[in-house]
Design an enzyme around this catalytic site. Structure first.
Site, PDB file in Angstrom:
ATOM      1  N   HIS A   1       0.844  -1.203   0.000  1.00 30.42           N
ATOM      2  CA  HIS A   1       0.000   0.000   0.000  1.00 30.42           C
ATOM      3  C   HIS A   1       0.877   1.250   0.000  1.00 30.42           C
ATOM      4  O   HIS A   1       1.340   1.700   1.045  1.00 30.42           O
ATOM      5  CB  HIS A   1      -0.922  -0.032   1.223  1.00 30.42           C
ATOM      6  CG  HIS A   1      -1.999   1.015   1.214  1.00 30.42           C
ATOM      7  ND1 HIS A   1      -3.317   0.731   1.507  1.00 30.42           N
ATOM      8  CD2 HIS A   1      -1.970   2.337   0.945  1.00 30.42           C
ATOM      9  CE1 HIS A   1      -4.040   1.832   1.425  1.00 30.42           C
ATOM     10  NE2 HIS A   1      -3.240   2.834   1.095  1.00 30.42           N
TER      11      HIS A   1
ATOM     12  N   GLY B   1      -9.754   7.956  -1.606  1.00 31.63           N
ATOM     13  CA  GLY B   1     -10.355   9.285  -1.466  1.00 31.63           C
ATOM     14  C   GLY B   1     -11.152   9.346  -0.181  1.00 31.63           C
ATOM     15  O   GLY B   1     -11.148   8.391   0.607  1.00 31.63           O
TER      16      GLY B   1
ATOM     17  N   HIS C   1      -9.901   0.857   0.132  1.00 29.84           N
ATOM     18  CA  HIS C   1      -9.624   1.671   1.310  1.00 29.84           C
ATOM     19  C   HIS C   1     -10.890   1.650   2.174  1.00 29.84           C
ATOM     20  O   HIS C   1     -11.939   2.151   1.747  1.00 29.84           O
ATOM     21  CB  HIS C   1      -9.367   3.132   0.916  1.00 29.84           C
ATOM     22  CG  HIS C   1      -7.968   3.446   0.504  1.00 29.84           C
ATOM     23  ND1 HIS C   1      -7.466   3.139  -0.724  1.00 29.84           N
ATOM     24  CD2 HIS C   1      -6.963   4.086   1.176  1.00 29.84           C
ATOM     25  CE1 HIS C   1      -6.211   3.565  -0.796  1.00 29.84           C
ATOM     26  NE2 HIS C   1      -5.879   4.144   0.327  1.00 29.84           N
TER      27      HIS C   1
ATOM     28  N   GLU D   1     -10.838   3.578   7.605  1.00 27.22           N
ATOM     29  CA  GLU D   1      -9.810   4.584   7.898  1.00 27.22           C
ATOM     30  C   GLU D   1     -10.498   5.873   8.346  1.00 27.22           C
ATOM     31  O   GLU D   1     -10.416   6.252   9.503  1.00 27.22           O
ATOM     32  CB  GLU D   1      -8.952   4.836   6.652  1.00 27.22           C
ATOM     33  CG  GLU D   1      -7.902   5.923   6.839  1.00 27.22           C
ATOM     34  CD  GLU D   1      -7.335   6.414   5.507  1.00 27.22           C
ATOM     35  OE1 GLU D   1      -8.002   6.254   4.472  1.00 27.22           O
ATOM     36  OE2 GLU D   1      -6.223   6.986   5.526  1.00 27.22           O
TER      37      GLU D   1
ATOM     38  N   ASP E   1       1.734   3.965   2.911  1.00 26.21           N
ATOM     39  CA  ASP E   1       0.681   4.842   2.396  1.00 26.21           C
ATOM     40  C   ASP E   1       1.298   5.955   1.551  1.00 26.21           C
ATOM     41  O   ASP E   1       1.363   5.831   0.342  1.00 26.21           O
ATOM     42  CB  ASP E   1      -0.198   5.402   3.521  1.00 26.21           C
ATOM     43  CG  ASP E   1      -1.615   5.701   3.069  1.00 26.21           C
ATOM     44  OD1 ASP E   1      -1.982   5.256   1.964  1.00 26.21           O
ATOM     45  OD2 ASP E   1      -2.359   6.353   3.817  1.00 26.21           O
TER      46      ASP E   1
HETATM   47  O1  LIG Z   1      -4.916   7.126   3.135  1.00 26.29           O
HETATM   48  C1  LIG Z   1      -5.615   7.441   2.167  1.00 26.29           C
HETATM   49  N1  LIG Z   1      -6.958   7.287   2.225  1.00 26.29           N
HETATM   50  C2  LIG Z   1      -7.771   7.579   1.182  1.00 26.29           C
HETATM   51  N2  LIG Z   1      -7.311   8.078   0.034  1.00 26.29           N
HETATM   52  C3  LIG Z   1      -5.984   8.277  -0.063  1.00 26.29           C
HETATM   53  C4  LIG Z   1      -5.097   7.986   0.957  1.00 26.29           C
HETATM   54  N3  LIG Z   1      -3.855   8.300   0.557  1.00 26.29           N
HETATM   55  C5  LIG Z   1      -3.968   8.772  -0.686  1.00 26.29           C
HETATM   56  N4  LIG Z   1      -5.265   8.777  -1.070  1.00 26.29           N
HETATM   57  C6  LIG Z   1      -5.823   9.252  -2.322  1.00 26.29           C
HETATM   58  C7  LIG Z   1      -5.186  10.554  -2.791  1.00 26.29           C
HETATM   59  C8  LIG Z   1      -4.511  10.214  -4.069  1.00 26.29           C
HETATM   60  O2  LIG Z   1      -4.569  11.259  -5.013  1.00 26.29           O
HETATM   61  C9  LIG Z   1      -5.300   8.997  -4.547  1.00 26.29           C
HETATM   62  C10 LIG Z   1      -4.626   8.113  -5.552  1.00 26.29           C
HETATM   63  O3  LIG Z   1      -3.346   7.712  -5.168  1.00 26.29           O
HETATM   64  O4  LIG Z   1      -5.569   8.304  -3.346  1.00 26.29           O
HETATM   65 ZN   LIG Z   2      -3.886   4.780   0.969  1.00 24.09          ZN
END
Ligand SMILES: O=c1[nH]cnc2c1ncn2[C@H]1C[C@H](O)[C@@H](CO)O1
Ligand SMILES: [Zn+2]
Length: 364
Positions: free
Chosen positions: A17, A179, A206, A209, A298
């Site tokens: 991830h 997102g 996802h 979270e 992440d």
């Molecule tokens: O931790 C996360 N949770 C939800 N969305 C996330 C996280 N980290 C990055 N993203 C989103 C923002 C990026 O633009 C997108 C694609 O990598 O995924």
């Molecule tokens: Zn993520």
């Protein structure tokens, strides 16, 4: 014994991830922003790789997933051309290989990289070219696959799922949605997940979270996710009694019984408010209860982290030794979206010998 940072760096590591647009080198952002005329945020003092890196770390530290995600505007803005995507992808592989990562699945949302006219196919090809260059530069010390993400607040998930199937033999191992989680349940994208299941394709979601158990439940029981991105709030379905005994609710028991992999990202969770400290992070209890726990970065840029750093922080907080880090690593490799025989080969030929050498050297 708690391993040293040097030992952890040399240990083989597996990363499931990691966001491509969350892992850029600060200097690369400065270079690419100058090329395309993107205005970067103002930082304290002069704009340097150091000050910009610090800005990303601090701006992501708000305690809210939504605010955390705003910082991606600046990375996505400079990843809109073939050369930029290829450079960022190559550097990501170089950085992971230098940190001792031997297998990585790197994700990003192709739909966010078409603002300057690239097609979705061109985006995936540009990233794959960068990955190929990075793997060649690392002389095969790392294997890398793409995961294609769809943004959960948008409506392109079916298209991205089809893209991931079209590229399945050319470097794409699976699909994801990401997102803001609250207000955007995974079932909004049920058609995409059903399509992937019919295609015998792999996907992670996802979930758990920025939102709790209903999101995890939908991801698994409605959408059929192979793995959970974060999944940290599964802890809400676990009760620890005063006498230390632990009771799992039905969903937590299901996740553990089915060996559903949890892609845990401790540092990221502190920044988005999903956990309060590494020492109190649910990963400690979930590991003790033998859930299928994996350790991940992440967003290396926003969390100013690396795989070695995540593992070192856990080793310090929970007293994990090399055997524990090997367990996380084998868990991750078993949970990857590579074909089974390729997973086994990396476990038997790379991970087990790598840890055996470190254990012998340490005399533990
Ligand atoms: O931790 C996360 N949770 C939800 N969305 C996330 C996280 N980290 C990055 N993203 C989103 C923002 C990026 O633009 C997108 C694609 O990598 O995924
Ligand atoms: Zn993520």
């Amino acid at each position: 014994m708690t391993p040293t940072l040097d030992q952890i760096r040399r240990a083989p590591k597996v990363l499931l991830h990691d966001h491509l647009d969350g892992g850029l080198r600060p200097q690369t952002i400065i270079d690419l922003a100058a090329e395309v005329g993107h205005v970067l945020p103002s930082v304290d003092g002069a704009m340097t790789a150091e000050s910009l890196g610090r800005w990303f770390g601090e701006a992501s530290d708000s305690g809210s997933l939504e605010r955390y995600l705003e910082t991606f505007d600046h990375t996505v803005a400079v990843m809109q051309t073939v050369p930029a995507l290829t450079r960022v992808a190559r550097e990501a592989v170089e950085d992971l290989a230098a940190d001792g990562v031997v297998y990585a699945e790197i994700r990003y949302a192709p739909e966010q990289h078409v603002n300057e006219g690239l097609t979705l196919d061109e985006v995936v090809a540009a990233v794959q070219e960068g990955f190929d260059q990075g793997v060649a530069a690392a002389r095969g010390r790392i294997v890398v696959r793409q995961l294609l993400t769809a943004m959960r607040h948008r409506a392109r998930s079916m298209e991205i799922a089809q893209l991931s199937v079209a590229w399945r033999d050319r470097g794409v191992a699976g699909f994801d949605i990401a997102g803001a989680e609250a207000g955007y349940p995974p079932t909004r994208h049920l058609d995409a997940f059903e399509y992937l299941q019919r295609e015998n394709a792999h996907f992670t979601i996802h979930a758990g979270e920025g939102f709790g158990l209903p999101s995890i439940w939908q991801a698994i029981q409605w959408c059929g996710a192979d793995r959970l991105g974060h999944g940290v709030r599964i802890i809400d379905d676990i009760t620890v009694r005063d006498d230390g005994s632990v009771e799992l609710g039905l969903l937590a028991a299901y996740v553990r019984d089915k060996r559903i992999p949890l892609e845990m990202c401790p540092s990221s969770n502190l920044q988005t408010g999903a956990a309060t400290s590494i020492a109190e992070h649910p990963i400690g209890l979930l590991t003790r209860m033998r859930f299928r726990v994996t350790v991940n970065t992440d967003n290396r840029l926003m969390s100013r982290t690396s795989m070695s750093h995540e593992m070192a922080a856990l080793a310090e907080a929970f007293g994990y030794d090399l055997h524990d880090l090997r367990w996380f690593t084998i868990n991750a490799m078993k949970s990857s979206f590579l074909p089974f025989d390729e997973r086994l080969a990396i476990i038997d030929d790379v991970i087990k010998p790598g840890y055996a050498a470190l254990v012998t050297e340490a005399g533990t």
